[in-house]
Design a protein around this motif. Structure first.
Motif, PDB file in Angstrom:
ATOM      1  N   SER A 104       0.863  -1.179   0.000  1.00  0.00           N
ATOM      2  CA  SER A 104       0.000   0.000   0.000  1.00  0.00           C
ATOM      3  C   SER A 104       0.899   1.228   0.000  1.00  0.00           C
ATOM      4  O   SER A 104       1.908   1.274   0.724  1.00  0.00           O
ATOM      5  CB  SER A 104      -0.880   0.009   1.244  1.00  0.00           C
ATOM      6  OG  SER A 104      -1.553   1.243   1.363  1.00  0.00           O
ATOM      7  N   SER A 105       0.560   2.220  -0.790  1.00  0.00           N
ATOM      8  CA  SER A 105       1.452   3.373  -0.922  1.00  0.00           C
ATOM      9  C   SER A 105       0.675   4.671  -1.062  1.00  0.00           C
ATOM     10  O   SER A 105      -0.492   4.670  -1.460  1.00  0.00           O
ATOM     11  CB  SER A 105       2.373   3.195  -2.134  1.00  0.00           C
ATOM     12  OG  SER A 105       1.601   3.005  -3.311  1.00  0.00           O
ATOM     13  N   ALA A 106       1.350   5.750  -0.712  1.00  0.00           N
ATOM     14  CA  ALA A 106       0.738   7.078  -0.829  1.00  0.00           C
ATOM     15  C   ALA A 106       1.830   8.125  -0.917  1.00  0.00           C
ATOM     16  O   ALA A 106       2.953   7.920  -0.454  1.00  0.00           O
ATOM     17  CB  ALA A 106      -0.168   7.366   0.375  1.00  0.00           C
ATOM     18  N   LEU A 107       1.486   9.238  -1.546  1.00  0.00           N
ATOM     19  CA  LEU A 107       2.354  10.418  -1.588  1.00  0.00           C
ATOM     20  C   LEU A 107       1.766  11.411  -0.599  1.00  0.00           C
ATOM     21  O   LEU A 107       0.596  11.778  -0.694  1.00  0.00           O
ATOM     22  CB  LEU A 107       2.375  10.996  -3.001  1.00  0.00           C
ATOM     23  CG  LEU A 107       3.366  12.118  -3.296  1.00  0.00           C
ATOM     24  CD1 LEU A 107       4.791  11.689  -3.009  1.00  0.00           C
ATOM     25  CD2 LEU A 107       3.233  12.561  -4.751  1.00  0.00           C
ATOM     26  N   VAL A 108       2.568  11.814   0.375  1.00  0.00           N
ATOM     27  CA  VAL A 108       2.064  12.600   1.505  1.00  0.00           C
ATOM     28  C   VAL A 108       2.861  13.894   1.637  1.00  0.00           C
ATOM     29  O   VAL A 108       4.095  13.878   1.573  1.00  0.00           O
ATOM     30  CB  VAL A 108       2.173  11.807   2.829  1.00  0.00           C
ATOM     31  CG1 VAL A 108       1.629  12.624   3.998  1.00  0.00           C
ATOM     32  CG2 VAL A 108       1.441  10.478   2.702  1.00  0.00           C
ATOM     33  N   GLN A 109       2.150  15.010   1.815  1.00  0.00           N
ATOM     34  CA  GLN A 109       2.845  16.259   2.103  1.00  0.00           C
ATOM     35  C   GLN A 109       3.111  16.317   3.603  1.00  0.00           C
ATOM     36  O   GLN A 109       2.214  16.519   4.404  1.00  0.00           O
ATOM     37  CB  GLN A 109       2.029  17.480   1.671  1.00  0.00           C
ATOM     38  CG  GLN A 109       2.775  18.786   1.917  1.00  0.00           C
ATOM     39  CD  GLN A 109       2.046  20.006   1.393  1.00  0.00           C
ATOM     40  OE1 GLN A 109       1.280  19.925   0.439  1.00  0.00           O
ATOM     41  NE2 GLN A 109       2.265  21.157   2.025  1.00  0.00           N
ATOM     42  N   LEU A 110       4.365  16.143   3.978  1.00  0.00           N
ATOM     43  CA  LEU A 110       4.734  16.088   5.397  1.00  0.00           C
ATOM     44  C   LEU A 110       5.032  17.462   5.976  1.00  0.00           C
ATOM     45  O   LEU A 110       4.741  17.728   7.137  1.00  0.00           O
ATOM     46  CB  LEU A 110       5.982  15.215   5.587  1.00  0.00           C
ATOM     47  CG  LEU A 110       5.838  13.708   5.649  1.00  0.00           C
ATOM     48  CD1 LEU A 110       7.122  13.084   6.163  1.00  0.00           C
ATOM     49  CD2 LEU A 110       4.673  13.283   6.523  1.00  0.00           C
ATOM     50  N   PHE A 111       5.653  18.338   5.178  1.00  0.00           N
ATOM     51  CA  PHE A 111       6.187  19.578   5.720  1.00  0.00           C
ATOM     52  C   PHE A 111       5.505  20.800   5.116  1.00  0.00           C
ATOM     53  O   PHE A 111       4.879  20.726   4.059  1.00  0.00           O
ATOM     54  CB  PHE A 111       7.697  19.686   5.450  1.00  0.00           C
ATOM     55  CG  PHE A 111       8.490  18.469   5.809  1.00  0.00           C
ATOM     56  CD1 PHE A 111       8.259  17.812   7.012  1.00  0.00           C
ATOM     57  CD2 PHE A 111       9.471  17.968   4.966  1.00  0.00           C
ATOM     58  CE1 PHE A 111       8.988  16.688   7.353  1.00  0.00           C
ATOM     59  CE2 PHE A 111      10.199  16.848   5.287  1.00  0.00           C
ATOM     60  CZ  PHE A 111       9.953  16.199   6.484  1.00  0.00           C
ATOM     61  N   ASN A 112       5.676  21.908   5.817  1.00  0.00           N
ATOM     62  CA  ASN A 112       5.264  23.201   5.284  1.00  0.00           C
ATOM     63  C   ASN A 112       6.274  23.607   4.209  1.00  0.00           C
ATOM     64  O   ASN A 112       7.452  23.758   4.495  1.00  0.00           O
ATOM     65  CB  ASN A 112       5.247  24.229   6.416  1.00  0.00           C
ATOM     66  CG  ASN A 112       4.832  25.614   5.954  1.00  0.00           C
ATOM     67  OD1 ASN A 112       4.873  25.943   4.771  1.00  0.00           O
ATOM     68  ND2 ASN A 112       4.418  26.448   6.891  1.00  0.00           N
ATOM     69  N   PRO A 113       5.831  23.796   2.959  1.00  0.00           N
ATOM     70  CA  PRO A 113       6.788  24.077   1.880  1.00  0.00           C
ATOM     71  C   PRO A 113       7.550  25.384   2.054  1.00  0.00           C
ATOM     72  O   PRO A 113       8.627  25.547   1.487  1.00  0.00           O
ATOM     73  CB  PRO A 113       5.913  24.112   0.620  1.00  0.00           C
ATOM     74  CG  PRO A 113       4.527  24.335   1.112  1.00  0.00           C
ATOM     75  CD  PRO A 113       4.454  23.697   2.457  1.00  0.00           C
ATOM     76  N   LEU A 114       7.027  26.305   2.851  1.00  0.00           N
ATOM     77  CA  LEU A 114       7.754  27.545   3.112  1.00  0.00           C
ATOM     78  C   LEU A 114       8.971  27.291   3.998  1.00  0.00           C
ATOM     79  O   LEU A 114       9.998  27.950   3.860  1.00  0.00           O
ATOM     80  CB  LEU A 114       6.838  28.578   3.768  1.00  0.00           C
ATOM     81  CG  LEU A 114       5.750  29.177   2.872  1.00  0.00           C
ATOM     82  CD1 LEU A 114       4.840  30.083   3.683  1.00  0.00           C
ATOM     83  CD2 LEU A 114       6.369  29.936   1.713  1.00  0.00           C
ATOM     84  N   LEU A 115       8.845  26.320   4.902  1.00  0.00           N
ATOM     85  CA  LEU A 115       9.965  25.962   5.772  1.00  0.00           C
ATOM     86  C   LEU A 115      10.875  24.936   5.109  1.00  0.00           C
ATOM     87  O   LEU A 115      12.098  24.981   5.267  1.00  0.00           O
ATOM     88  CB  LEU A 115       9.449  25.412   7.107  1.00  0.00           C
ATOM     89  CG  LEU A 115       8.813  26.412   8.073  1.00  0.00           C
ATOM     90  CD1 LEU A 115       8.209  25.683   9.257  1.00  0.00           C
ATOM     91  CD2 LEU A 115       9.843  27.426   8.545  1.00  0.00           C
ATOM     92  N   SER A 116      10.276  24.010   4.377  1.00  0.00           N
ATOM     93  CA  SER A 116      11.035  22.919   3.771  1.00  0.00           C
ATOM     94  C   SER A 116      10.470  22.626   2.384  1.00  0.00           C
ATOM     95  O   SER A 116       9.497  21.875   2.250  1.00  0.00           O
ATOM     96  CB  SER A 116      10.939  21.673   4.661  1.00  0.00           C
ATOM     97  OG  SER A 116      11.694  20.623   4.127  1.00  0.00           O
ATOM     98  N   PRO A 117      11.038  23.243   1.330  1.00  0.00           N
ATOM     99  CA  PRO A 117      10.479  23.103  -0.021  1.00  0.00           C
ATOM    100  C   PRO A 117      10.344  21.665  -0.508  1.00  0.00           C
ATOM    101  O   PRO A 117       9.399  21.336  -1.211  1.00  0.00           O
ATOM    102  CB  PRO A 117      11.475  23.887  -0.886  1.00  0.00           C
ATOM    103  CG  PRO A 117      12.076  24.889   0.032  1.00  0.00           C
ATOM    104  CD  PRO A 117      12.173  24.191   1.355  1.00  0.00           C
ATOM    105  N   ARG A 118      11.293  20.793  -0.155  1.00  0.00           N
ATOM    106  CA  ARG A 118      11.152  19.379  -0.514  1.00  0.00           C
ATOM    107  C   ARG A 118      10.303  18.734   0.573  1.00  0.00           C
ATOM    108  O   ARG A 118      10.802  18.186   1.545  1.00  0.00           O
ATOM    109  CB  ARG A 118      12.522  18.688  -0.608  1.00  0.00           C
ATOM    110  CG  ARG A 118      13.518  19.338  -1.555  1.00  0.00           C
ATOM    111  CD  ARG A 118      13.239  19.030  -3.017  1.00  0.00           C
ATOM    112  NE  ARG A 118      12.138  19.782  -3.565  1.00  0.00           N
ATOM    113  CZ  ARG A 118      12.202  21.060  -3.964  1.00  0.00           C
ATOM    114  NH1 ARG A 118      13.307  21.732  -3.846  1.00  0.00           N
ATOM    115  NH2 ARG A 118      11.139  21.659  -4.475  1.00  0.00           N
ATOM    116  N   CYS A 119       8.994  18.827   0.397  1.00  0.00           N
ATOM    117  CA  CYS A 119       8.065  18.535   1.497  1.00  0.00           C
ATOM    118  C   CYS A 119       7.278  17.236   1.323  1.00  0.00           C
ATOM    119  O   CYS A 119       6.461  16.888   2.182  1.00  0.00           O
ATOM    120  CB  CYS A 119       7.083  19.696   1.660  1.00  0.00           C
ATOM    121  SG  CYS A 119       6.087  20.031   0.176  1.00  0.00           S
TER     122      CYS A 119
END
Length: 613
Positions: A584-599
């Motif tokens: 089972s897989s998913a693409l998840v936005q973990l971080f705030n892109p303003l703080l960490s662009p590779r999020c």
């Protein structure tokens, strides 16, 4: 090699329930076929626009890049891009208005004629526009199911006590997800690939009580991580003292308040006597508090101890902003037998020391170059089932982590956030530098490999640009790019025989003017700078200064395309996971892109049957 040129439908979004043991991913997700369809859509868009991202800034004036791609003015582009970033409008793409225009480009001339259509299409074909990502909250909710319990924690630590704001945000967000994955899979071990300075590893071990093996190819990083973890343990113990003292003071304050309510005058006791009794009770409590306050500030206590040991304050030792001078990653095949033996000996000594100190089973930093073929059980003798993680793993290490997860039965889950897309190797590089199929980082999925998909290094470099930061005014350093492009014109005109492989490097930061920049660059390239006068050099800057807006506008277009190129790379990785049976897989936005662009993180979970097979 091919890029898609045929139209692809938008497809339908469906809700899928995935079962992993007792795990149900109740959030809306996409099937393999739908992910492939989204890849086709992005591919079609990039087949028209990728040329902009692959145009080299150095050759901007020598190859007259602006006239090659643009039929609009730089002022029009800048105005539209800035307005678009400010408005953040929802994309609504309509390609039926003019059949000869595709995504704002004229099909015949291949030039951009409608900047607004391009900006709209870029939003539509970014990850956020495609809507294929889960949020971190959705993932945590699905992992925890109907229960509200969080992952088990050890010592309560605040990451911002010993990291900068960016690293603190990343470590706290990712560690909770990793801890929930471990708890859901019923494992206690974590393998942190490319662990670097060990911030994530240390936090996972101290905060969540997990046994973490941090693997990094740099022995400098490994030694630093081990020393940093030792100091963090001291900080953790002091922090626990502080937490206990704070809790005691709070409980004492409540007790004192209750005591005040309970105390009443005796039958023949006057008000003054009562006040004396209350005052006496309070003074005793004050004495207790003052004694406890000797341990209230663990940072000061620990910092003094560390200054005496290292001569450096605790927080400066832990600063994540300090650039380490670690050597580049060297594949095992290129290591000498002496170096291999030295690393093996160091790892064994480190394990023995951990057991001696009674710290085994917490955080064990190891030095090794990791590939998808790395035998983890040979590297980690006590390895059991584990979660493999990577926080900002560079280049090919990110896809190698996913391959490792798929191939090794002892890995029950993966959580990986990649970075440095420009360091990825591409299997179908037309320049002839093709790598072997097992070593290449892009494409990873069978779906894109069958199409011989290729991006290009400059496009992958563009994918590293941070759209969100640029939208807040944190723009690109244009003058340095301008200087380098004009220098290339000068080299063409006066040093036509120059064919050296040497690079200019970071000369701009040390220069005071364009003339100074050129002279330093020529010396770096081992060219004779005396053949040009200051006036001749200055004339080049004067001649091209009026065209600096072209470069600015062109690079802003690269910024708008960045999320689409990054999206293709990440969708390829998601597609690879979805091609695997029992995952089972998913693409998840973990971080705030303003703080960490590779999020964005790739999350994978094996079914129980697949994990134990």
């Amino acid at each position: 090699m091919s890029w898609f040129t045929s139209s692809v439908g938008s497809g339908t979004h469906t809700s899928v329930v995935l079962f992993i043991g007792d795990f149900k991913m109740n959030s809306s997700t996409y099937s393999l076929a739908e992910i492939q369809q989204r890849i086709d859509e992005v591919n079609r868009f990039l087949s028209v626009t990728l040329g902009i991202a692959n145009a080299h800034t150095v050759e901007f004036y020598t190859h007259d890049v602006w006239k090659r791609f643009m039929a609009v003015s730089p002022e029009e582009v800048l105005s539209a891009v800035i307005s678009d970033l400010d408005q953040q409008m929802e994309p609504k793409l309509n390609e039926t208005e003019n059949s000869r225009i595709m995504f704002g480009f004229c099909i015949d001339s291949k030039q951009l004629v409608d900047i607004h259509k391009l900006l709209l299409a870029a939003k539509t074909h970014s990850l956020s526009g495609l809507g294929v990502c889960m949020s971190r909250d959705e993932l945590l909710k699905d992992l925890r199911g109907n229960t509200s319990q969080s992952a088990e924690t050890g010592a309560e630590l605040e990451a911002d006590e010993f990291m900068n704001s960016k690293k603190s945000h990343e470590v706290q967000c990712m560690s909770e997800v990793v801890a929930c994955l471990a708890q859901h899979c019923g494992v206690k071990q974590v393998i942190d690939v490319g662990s670097g300075k060990g911030y994530l590893s240390s936090f996972l071990s101290l905060q969540y009580g997990l046994q973490v093996f941090g693997i990094d190819s740099s022995s400098t990083n490994t030694h630093g991580a081990q020393e940093r973890n030792r100091k963090l343990k001291k900080f953790s113990r002091a922090y626990q003292k502080h937490t206990k003292a704070t809790r005691s003071r709070t409980e004492a304050a409540h007790s004192r308040q209750e005591e005040k309510v309970k105390i009443k005058p005796e039958p023949n006791e006057d008000k003054d006597a009562l006040c004396d009794r209350l005052a006496g009770s309070g003074s005793q409590e004050e004495e207790k508090v003052s004694i406890s306050s000797l341990h209230i500030n663990p940072a000061v206590e620990t910092q003094s101890e560390l200054i005496s040991e290292t001569g450096e304050p605790f927080f400066s030792v832990l600063s994540a902003d300090v650039m380490d001078s670690s050597p580049p990653r060297v594949p095992p095949s290129q290591l000498s037998s002496e170096e291999k033996e030295r690393r093996k000996r160091e790892n064994l000594e480190r394990k023995a020391q951990s057991r001696k100190d009674g710290t085994s089973g917490v955080f064990s930093p190891l030095t090794s170059f990791v590939t998808a073929q790395t035998e983890l059980r040979e590297l980690i003798s006590e390895l059991k089932d584990a979660v493999v993680v990577g926080l900002h793993t560079c280049g090919d290490l990110a896809p190698s982590t996913l391959k490792m997860f798929v191939d090794k039965p002892e890995l029950a889950a993966v959580c990986g956030v990649g970075c440095c897309y420009h360091l990825l190797s591409e299997e179908f590089d037309p320049s002839g530098h093709e790598c072997s199929q097992t070593a290449c980082g892009f494409p990873l999925s069978q779906y894109l490999r069958r199409q011989s998909c290729f991006c290009g290094r400059n496009a992958r470099m563009s994918a590293c640009l941070a759209l969100e930061r640029v939208s807040l005014g944190q723009g690109i350093q244009m003058e340095s790019l301008f200087f380098r492009a004009v220098l290339h014109v000068l080299l063409r005109d006066h040093y036509s025989s120059y064919k050296s492989e040497k690079r200019v490097g970071n000369v701009y930061s040390k220069t005071k003017s364009f003339v100074d920049y050129v002279r330093r660059a020529l010396r770096r390239l081992e060219l004779d700078d005396s053949k040009l006068s200051d006036g001749e050099i200055q004339s080049y800057q004067d001649a091209y200064r009026a065209r600096m807006e072209e470069m600015h506008a062109f690079n802003m277009l690269k910024v708008t395309l960045a999320p689409c190129i990054e999206g293709l790379i990440l969708l390829d990785r998601l597609c690879y996971l979805k091609e695997q049976d029992g995952v089972s897989s998913a693409l998840v936005q973990l971080f705030n892109p303003l703080l960490s662009p590779r999020c964005y993180a790739l999350i994978g979970l094996k079914s129980l049957a697949n994990a134990t097979s």
